[in-house]
Scaffold this motif. Structure first.
Motif, short mmCIF file in Angstrom:
data_model
loop_
_atom_site.label_atom_id
_atom_site.label_comp_id
_atom_site.label_asym_id
_atom_site.label_seq_id
_atom_site.Cartn_x
_atom_site.Cartn_y
_atom_site.Cartn_z
N SER A 3 61.89 22.68 27.14
CA SER A 3 61.90 24.11 26.84
C SER A 3 60.70 24.61 26.06
CB SER A 3 63.18 24.48 26.09
OG SER A 3 63.17 23.88 24.80
N HIS A 4 60.00 23.75 25.36
CA HIS A 4 58.93 24.22 24.49
C HIS A 4 57.98 23.07 24.14
CE1 HIS A 4 62.00 22.50 21.93
NE2 HIS A 4 61.04 22.23 21.08
N GLY A 5 56.91 23.43 23.44
CA GLY A 5 56.01 22.42 22.90
C GLY A 5 54.76 22.18 23.72
N TRP A 6 54.50 23.06 24.70
CA TRP A 6 53.35 22.83 25.57
C TRP A 6 52.49 24.08 25.62
CZ3 TRP A 6 53.15 17.90 27.21
CH2 TRP A 6 54.33 17.17 27.17
N GLY A 7 51.22 23.89 25.69
CA GLY A 7 50.30 25.01 25.87
C GLY A 7 50.09 25.82 24.61
N PRO A 8 49.23 26.81 24.70
CA PRO A 8 48.84 27.60 23.53
C PRO A 8 49.98 28.45 22.97
CG PRO A 8 47.89 28.54 25.52
CD PRO A 8 48.52 27.24 25.91
N ASN B 269 61.46 18.62 44.39
CA ASN B 269 60.16 18.68 45.04
C ASN B 269 59.20 19.53 44.22
OD1 ASN B 269 61.54 21.01 45.80
ND2 ASN B 269 60.46 21.18 47.73
N PHE B 270 57.93 19.27 44.42
CA PHE B 270 56.89 19.90 43.61
C PHE B 270 56.87 21.41 43.78
CE2 PHE B 270 52.55 20.95 42.35
CZ PHE B 270 52.50 20.29 41.13
N GLU B 271 57.18 21.89 44.96
CA GLU B 271 57.16 23.33 45.20
C GLU B 271 58.17 24.07 44.32
OE1 GLU B 271 55.39 21.27 48.57
OE2 GLU B 271 57.30 21.01 47.57
N ASN B 272 59.17 23.36 43.84
CA ASN B 272 60.19 23.94 42.96
C ASN B 272 60.24 23.22 41.63
OD1 ASN B 272 61.33 25.89 44.88
ND2 ASN B 272 61.90 24.06 46.01
N LEU B 273 59.07 22.77 41.16
CA LEU B 273 59.00 21.96 39.96
C LEU B 273 59.70 22.60 38.77
CD1 LEU B 273 57.96 19.44 38.51
CD2 LEU B 273 55.85 20.68 38.05
N GLU B 274 59.44 23.87 38.55
CA GLU B 274 60.01 24.53 37.37
C GLU B 274 61.54 24.49 37.40
OE1 GLU B 274 59.81 28.77 34.97
OE2 GLU B 274 59.04 28.67 37.01
N SER B 275 62.15 24.94 38.47
CA SER B 275 63.61 25.00 38.52
C SER B 275 64.22 23.60 38.64
CB SER B 275 64.09 25.90 39.65
OG SER B 275 63.70 25.40 40.90
N HIS B 276 63.59 22.70 39.38
CA HIS B 276 64.14 21.36 39.54
C HIS B 276 64.03 20.55 38.25
CE1 HIS B 276 63.94 21.28 44.22
NE2 HIS B 276 64.65 22.28 43.73
N ALA B 277 62.91 20.68 37.53
CA ALA B 277 62.77 19.99 36.25
C ALA B 277 63.81 20.50 35.25
CB ALA B 277 61.36 20.19 35.69
N ARG B 278 64.02 21.80 35.25
CA ARG B 278 65.03 22.39 34.35
C ARG B 278 66.42 21.83 34.68
NH1 ARG B 278 65.13 27.40 31.42
NH2 ARG B 278 63.09 27.77 32.31
N LEU B 279 66.77 21.79 35.97
CA LEU B 279 68.07 21.24 36.37
C LEU B 279 68.24 19.79 35.95
CD1 LEU B 279 68.48 22.64 39.99
CD2 LEU B 279 70.04 23.03 38.09
#
Length: 130
Positions: free
Chosen positions: A47-52, A24-34
């Motif tokens: 793990s990398h390649g995004w943002g400044p 779910n979106f509320e846990n996007l960071e941990s769920h995407a990592r899993l």
């Protein structure tokens, strides 16, 4: 398409048994990592390649709320007795019912169960618009 109920968008009611991962979106960071780690794609895509600073694209969003509101509690904006809240609940009712039954980790159905119970306690078992 973004605001469509998931039962329409994903045909979840027909294919829920085919989903091996529900996040779910509320846990996007941990769920995407899993998800990415379980498919050996974390190092390549997550793990990398995004943002400044070349960080993960799934970093927790620290941006201030667009309305500058300090509250994220839906009850502060749409009380359970509000007819708008009832209309939104009814629009997404099938989503709430289906998502409240998912037990596939890491998904937590608790918020969906709580909303169903709350709306039914306020509006009755059917909670339907008149």
């Amino acid at each position: 398409m973004h605001w469509r109920p998931q039962v329409v968008f994903c045909q979840f009611q027909l294919y829920s048994d085919l989903f091996s991962f529900v996040g779910n979106f509320e846990n996007l960071e941990s769920h995407a990592r899993l998800l990415l780690k379980s498919t050996d794609l974390w190092e390549s895509f997550g793990s990398h390649g995004w943002g400044p600073n070349n960080e993960s694209m799934f970093q927790k969003n620290q941006a201030s709320h667009k309305t500058s509101s300090s509250s994220r509690n839906v009850n502060d904006f749409l009380p359970p007795t509000s007819t708008r809240r009832r209309a939104v609940f009814n629009y997404y009712r099938k989503d709430f019912e289906i998502l409240s039954k998912i037990t596939t980790p890491p998904f937590d159905p608790t918020p969906f169960l709580e909303e169903i119970r709350l709306m039914e306690s306020v509006w009755g078992a059917n909670a339907q618009l008149l």
